[in-house]
Design a protein around this motif. Structure first.
Motif, PDB file in Angstrom:
ATOM      1  N   ARG A  15       0.503  -1.475  -0.221  1.00 37.87           N
ATOM      2  CA  ARG A  15      -0.065  -0.291   0.220  1.00 37.87           C
ATOM      3  C   ARG A  15       0.659   1.451   0.278  1.00 37.87           C
ATOM      4  N   LEU A  16       1.675   1.353   0.442  1.00 37.54           N
ATOM      5  CA  LEU A  16       3.142   1.809   0.082  1.00 37.54           C
ATOM      6  C   LEU A  16       2.800   3.091   1.159  1.00 37.54           C
ATOM      7  N   ALA A  17       2.620   2.670   2.382  1.00 36.55           N
ATOM      8  CA  ALA A  17       2.153   4.134   3.749  1.00 36.55           C
ATOM      9  C   ALA A  17       2.518   2.524   4.769  1.00 36.55           C
ATOM     10  N   ARG A  45      11.032  14.872  -0.423  1.00 32.07           N
ATOM     11  CA  ARG A  45      10.522  14.203  -1.488  1.00 32.07           C
ATOM     12  C   ARG A  45      11.817  12.229  -1.667  1.00 32.07           C
ATOM     13  N   GLY A  46      10.553  11.388  -2.420  1.00 34.32           N
ATOM     14  CA  GLY A  46      11.445   9.806  -2.313  1.00 34.32           C
ATOM     15  C   GLY A  46      11.574   9.543  -0.841  1.00 34.32           C
ATOM     16  N   SER A  47      11.639   9.084  -0.269  1.00 40.02           N
ATOM     17  CA  SER A  47      12.347   8.539   0.956  1.00 40.02           C
ATOM     18  C   SER A  47      12.056   7.672   0.846  1.00 40.02           C
ATOM     19  N   PRO A  48      13.548   6.588   0.944  1.00 41.70           N
ATOM     20  CA  PRO A  48      13.166   5.563   1.174  1.00 41.70           C
ATOM     21  C   PRO A  48      12.332   4.944   2.290  1.00 41.70           C
ATOM     22  N   SER A  49      11.926   3.573   1.702  1.00 42.96           N
ATOM     23  CA  SER A  49      10.137   2.509   2.670  1.00 42.96           C
ATOM     24  C   SER A  49      11.600   1.983   4.367  1.00 42.96           C
ATOM     25  N   THR A  50      12.769   2.468   3.956  1.00 41.23           N
ATOM     26  CA  THR A  50      13.890   1.596   5.553  1.00 41.23           C
ATOM     27  C   THR A  50      13.769   3.502   6.252  1.00 41.23           C
ATOM     28  N   ALA A  51      13.570   4.383   6.034  1.00 44.28           N
ATOM     29  CA  ALA A  51      13.046   5.538   6.337  1.00 44.28           C
ATOM     30  C   ALA A  51      11.857   5.344   7.194  1.00 44.28           C
ATOM     31  N   ARG A  52      10.853   4.757   6.789  1.00 46.58           N
ATOM     32  CA  ARG A  52       9.551   5.296   7.234  1.00 46.58           C
ATOM     33  C   ARG A  52       9.466   5.737   8.804  1.00 46.58           C
TER      34      ARG A  52
END
Length: 101
Positions: A15-17, A45-52
């Motif tokens: 879900r990119l969430a 913009r465009g932060s990697p998923s590992t940074a979430r």
């Protein structure tokens, strides 16, 4: 009545969430914030998923406040998820230049 802090669920690659829960008088309310909304909040913009997760923790109070407001405004049906998108990020929080990476 404002929602109270629940637990961190984590990142959803499909879900990119980023998922988290809040509590409404002891009842769990599932919540998500989209990648785009989190980046909008952080002014990046465009932060990697590992940074979430780090991003979520940094802005947790603001994100949970938005989720609580949305819940109060809409009063979703039981079991519905509160979803935060870029349109829910207050204009004064956007592109502040702080925390640019």
């Amino acid at each position: 009545m404002p929602l109270t802090r629940g637990r961190i669920v984590g990142y959803d690659d499909e879900r990119l969430a980023f998922g988290f829960t809040m509590l409404n008088d002891g009842v769990t309310v599932d919540c998500q914030i989209s990648d785009a909304a989190m980046d909008e909040l952080a002014g990046v913009r465009g932060s990697p998923s590992t940074a979430r997760q780090g991003q979520f923790l940094e802005y947790r109070d603001v994100i949970e406040g938005i989720a609580s407001r949305l819940f109060d405004d809409v009063r979703p049906v039981k079991g519905a998820m509160v979803r935060i998108f870029t349109k829910h990020i207050p204009a004064n929080r956007r592109d502040t230049g702080t925390n640019s990476r």
